[in-house]
Motif scaffolding. Structure first.
Motif, PDB file in Angstrom:
ATOM      1  N   VAL A 112      86.748  -5.151 -61.589  1.00 41.09           N
ATOM      2  CA  VAL A 112      87.600  -5.728 -62.856  1.00 41.09           C
ATOM      3  C   VAL A 112      88.912  -5.892 -62.213  1.00 41.09           C
ATOM      4  N   GLN A 113      89.473  -4.608 -61.664  1.00 37.25           N
ATOM      5  CA  GLN A 113      90.810  -4.755 -61.334  1.00 37.25           C
ATOM      6  C   GLN A 113      91.059  -5.364 -60.379  1.00 37.25           C
ATOM      7  N   THR A 114      90.217  -6.205 -59.429  1.00 36.54           N
ATOM      8  CA  THR A 114      90.477  -6.641 -58.272  1.00 36.54           C
ATOM      9  C   THR A 114      91.357  -7.767 -58.037  1.00 36.54           C
ATOM     10  N   PRO A 115      91.062  -8.729 -59.195  1.00 39.19           N
ATOM     11  CA  PRO A 115      92.002  -9.958 -59.225  1.00 39.19           C
ATOM     12  C   PRO A 115      93.460  -9.579 -59.801  1.00 39.19           C
ATOM     13  N   MET A 134      89.198  -5.097 -71.038  1.00 38.99           N
ATOM     14  CA  MET A 134      88.277  -6.274 -71.027  1.00 38.99           C
ATOM     15  C   MET A 134      86.899  -5.719 -70.788  1.00 38.99           C
ATOM     16  N   LEU A 135      86.481  -4.730 -70.168  1.00 42.09           N
ATOM     17  CA  LEU A 135      85.113  -4.094 -70.005  1.00 42.09           C
ATOM     18  C   LEU A 135      84.678  -3.726 -71.250  1.00 42.09           C
ATOM     19  N   GLU A 136      85.635  -3.170 -71.841  1.00 40.87           N
ATOM     20  CA  GLU A 136      85.255  -2.661 -73.422  1.00 40.87           C
ATOM     21  C   GLU A 136      84.665  -3.920 -74.286  1.00 40.87           C
ATOM     22  N   VAL A 138      83.512  -6.835 -73.348  1.00 42.40           N
ATOM     23  CA  VAL A 138      82.276  -7.296 -73.160  1.00 42.40           C
ATOM     24  C   VAL A 138      80.846  -6.287 -73.139  1.00 42.40           C
ATOM     25  N   GLY A 139      81.367  -5.246 -73.823  1.00 43.90           N
ATOM     26  CA  GLY A 139      80.274  -4.177 -73.915  1.00 43.90           C
ATOM     27  C   GLY A 139      79.798  -3.142 -72.987  1.00 43.90           C
ATOM     28  N   LEU A 140      80.833  -2.807 -72.125  1.00 44.82           N
ATOM     29  CA  LEU A 140      80.464  -1.956 -70.986  1.00 44.82           C
ATOM     30  C   LEU A 140      81.342  -0.826 -70.777  1.00 44.82           C
ATOM     31  N   GLY A 141      82.091  -0.465 -72.120  1.00 46.49           N
ATOM     32  CA  GLY A 141      83.093   0.520 -72.095  1.00 46.49           C
ATOM     33  C   GLY A 141      82.396   2.067 -71.468  1.00 46.49           C
ATOM     34  N   GLU A 142      81.074   2.165 -71.784  1.00 43.80           N
ATOM     35  CA  GLU A 142      80.658   3.375 -71.435  1.00 43.80           C
ATOM     36  C   GLU A 142      80.047   3.180 -69.657  1.00 43.80           C
ATOM     37  N   ARG A 143      80.443   1.996 -69.058  1.00 42.62           N
ATOM     38  CA  ARG A 143      79.847   1.770 -67.707  1.00 42.62           C
ATOM     39  C   ARG A 143      80.825   1.925 -66.643  1.00 42.62           C
ATOM     40  N   LEU A 144      82.136   2.055 -67.090  1.00 43.14           N
ATOM     41  CA  LEU A 144      83.384   2.002 -66.145  1.00 43.14           C
ATOM     42  C   LEU A 144      83.185   2.664 -64.589  1.00 43.14           C
ATOM     43  N   ALA A 145      82.515   3.646 -64.521  1.00 36.90           N
ATOM     44  CA  ALA A 145      82.769   4.432 -63.282  1.00 36.90           C
ATOM     45  C   ALA A 145      80.960   4.044 -62.492  1.00 36.90           C
ATOM     46  N   THR A 146      80.376   3.061 -63.167  1.00 42.49           N
ATOM     47  CA  THR A 146      79.034   2.914 -62.658  1.00 42.49           C
ATOM     48  C   THR A 146      79.164   1.934 -61.399  1.00 42.49           C
ATOM     49  N   MET A 147      78.572   1.920 -60.363  1.00 42.45           N
ATOM     50  CA  MET A 147      78.331   1.363 -59.314  1.00 42.45           C
ATOM     51  C   MET A 147      77.554  -0.102 -59.766  1.00 42.45           C
ATOM     52  N   PRO A 148      77.651  -1.174 -58.924  1.00 35.61           N
ATOM     53  CA  PRO A 148      77.129  -2.293 -59.366  1.00 35.61           C
ATOM     54  C   PRO A 148      75.327  -2.133 -59.372  1.00 35.61           C
ATOM     55  N   GLU A 149      75.030  -1.533 -58.204  1.00 35.63           N
ATOM     56  CA  GLU A 149      73.560  -1.439 -57.676  1.00 35.63           C
ATOM     57  C   GLU A 149      72.785  -0.373 -58.967  1.00 35.63           C
ATOM     58  N   ARG A 150      73.777   0.169 -59.957  1.00 36.29           N
ATOM     59  CA  ARG A 150      72.996   0.964 -60.905  1.00 36.29           C
ATOM     60  C   ARG A 150      73.076   0.179 -62.359  1.00 36.29           C
ATOM     61  N   LEU A 151      73.421  -1.057 -62.171  1.00 35.86           N
ATOM     62  CA  LEU A 151      73.563  -1.693 -63.352  1.00 35.86           C
ATOM     63  C   LEU A 151      72.436  -2.927 -63.554  1.00 35.86           C
ATOM     64  N   SER A 152      72.101  -3.027 -64.536  1.00 41.66           N
ATOM     65  CA  SER A 152      71.091  -4.202 -64.875  1.00 41.66           C
ATOM     66  C   SER A 152      71.733  -5.715 -64.441  1.00 41.66           C
ATOM     67  N   GLY A 153      70.682  -6.550 -64.179  1.00 40.89           N
ATOM     68  CA  GLY A 153      71.324  -8.203 -64.009  1.00 40.89           C
ATOM     69  C   GLY A 153      72.178  -8.449 -65.286  1.00 40.89           C
ATOM     70  N   GLY A 154      72.007  -8.084 -66.615  1.00 42.74           N
ATOM     71  CA  GLY A 154      72.985  -8.514 -67.268  1.00 42.74           C
ATOM     72  C   GLY A 154      74.085  -7.963 -67.468  1.00 42.74           C
ATOM     73  N   GLN A 156      75.614  -6.560 -64.849  1.00 39.58           N
ATOM     74  CA  GLN A 156      76.256  -7.003 -63.621  1.00 39.58           C
ATOM     75  C   GLN A 156      77.144  -8.429 -64.051  1.00 39.58           C
ATOM     76  N   GLN A 157      76.541  -9.234 -64.786  1.00 37.91           N
ATOM     77  CA  GLN A 157      76.996 -10.522 -64.954  1.00 37.91           C
ATOM     78  C   GLN A 157      77.992 -10.210 -66.243  1.00 37.91           C
ATOM     79  N   ARG A 158      78.157  -9.261 -66.951  1.00 36.98           N
ATOM     80  CA  ARG A 158      79.311  -9.040 -67.760  1.00 36.98           C
ATOM     81  C   ARG A 158      80.230  -8.326 -66.963  1.00 36.98           C
ATOM     82  N   VAL A 159      80.229  -7.630 -66.004  1.00 36.82           N
ATOM     83  CA  VAL A 159      81.185  -7.223 -65.024  1.00 36.82           C
ATOM     84  C   VAL A 159      81.760  -8.223 -64.319  1.00 36.82           C
ATOM     85  N   ALA A 160      81.053  -9.314 -64.049  1.00 36.34           N
ATOM     86  CA  ALA A 160      81.633 -10.661 -63.259  1.00 36.34           C
ATOM     87  C   ALA A 160      82.428 -11.477 -64.314  1.00 36.34           C
TER      88      ALA A 160
END
Length: 236
Positions: A112-115, A134-136, A138-154, A156-160
């Motif tokens: 999310v920092q990339t842009p 911004m991650l908080e 979209v409801g991902l405040g607990e997943r900040l340090a998680t790699m994409p492959e460890r996230l569900s499809g939903g 991953q879309q929230r990160v995107a």
């Protein structure tokens, strides 16, 4: 840029064609007329191959038209230097794709920092805090340090989505944003995009095959054989 009554994007007679290897010309878009204003909610539907993604690439300054007049915030896109297009795209446009396109080997927070690596001044130095917020959001405040492959499809879309909206773009372009998601997750994702767009009065243009997603917009368009048709009927 100051928001006002002038369109963000104005297209008049815009066309896009490519020359095939055998020398023939393939026309993808032809005679496109379209204005997109602050706060607009526009859906574009059409068959596969009708030119929907090409239209989004033109609106988002990824491609330039082969014909016609296309203006972004009043500037002629066809005569705009590449560097200027890149800066405007980075500052004013957010893309949400069906394929999440997250960077492997980077955490959700780093994605999310990339842009913001090219953001000016204060935004650059505050990029981690802004991305975290911004991650908080979209409801991902607990997943900040998680790699994409460890996230569900939903997830991953929230990160995107968080990555696309972190700079509060003026124009949000969503290309089949719910195509890889189940019905309930897709509705949640669209609600998130619309909510953030509403907060900043951003325009939202959504490419979709789903009539229920199209119905969420206030303007409904159809691409047919490279031409844009207005006022299609969608289910309530």
């Amino acid at each position: 840029m100051t928001r006002g009554s002038a369109p963000i994007v104005a297209a008049r007679g815009v066309g896009r064609s490519v020359v095939l290897p055998e020398g023939d010309t393939l026309t993808i878009l032809d005679g496109i007329d379209l204005d997109v204003y602050d706060g607009d909610r526009v859906s574009v539907v059409g068959r596969s191959g009708s030119g929907k993604s090409t239209l989004l690439n033109l609106l988002g300054l990824i491609d330039t038209p082969s014909a016609g007049d296309l203006r972004f915030l009043g500037e002629d896109v066809r005569t705009m230097r590449g560097g200027r297009r890149d800066r405007l795209r980075g500052e004013e446009v957010g893309f949400v794709f069906q394929q999440f396109n997250l960077l492997p080997g980077r955490t959700a927070l780093e994605n999310v920092q990339t842009p913001m690596l090219y953001a000016p001044g204060r935004s650059f130095w505050r990029r981690e805090r802004i991305a975290r917020e911004m991650l908080e959001r979209v409801g991902l405040g607990e997943r900040l340090a998680t790699m994409p492959e460890r996230l569900s499809g939903g997830e991953q879309q929230r990160v995107a989505i968080a990555r696309a909206l972190v700079r509060r773009p003026r124009l949000i372009l969503a290309d089949e944003p719910t195509g890889a998601l189940d019905l309930q997750t897709g509705a949640t994702v669209m609600h998130l995009i619309e909510e953030v767009a509403r907060e900043t009065d951003a325009a939202l243009v959504t490419i979709t095959h789903d009539p229920t997603i199209a119905a969420r917009s206030s303007r409904h368009l159809r691409l047919d054989a490279g031409r844009l048709v207005d006022k299609i009927e969608v289910p309530a």
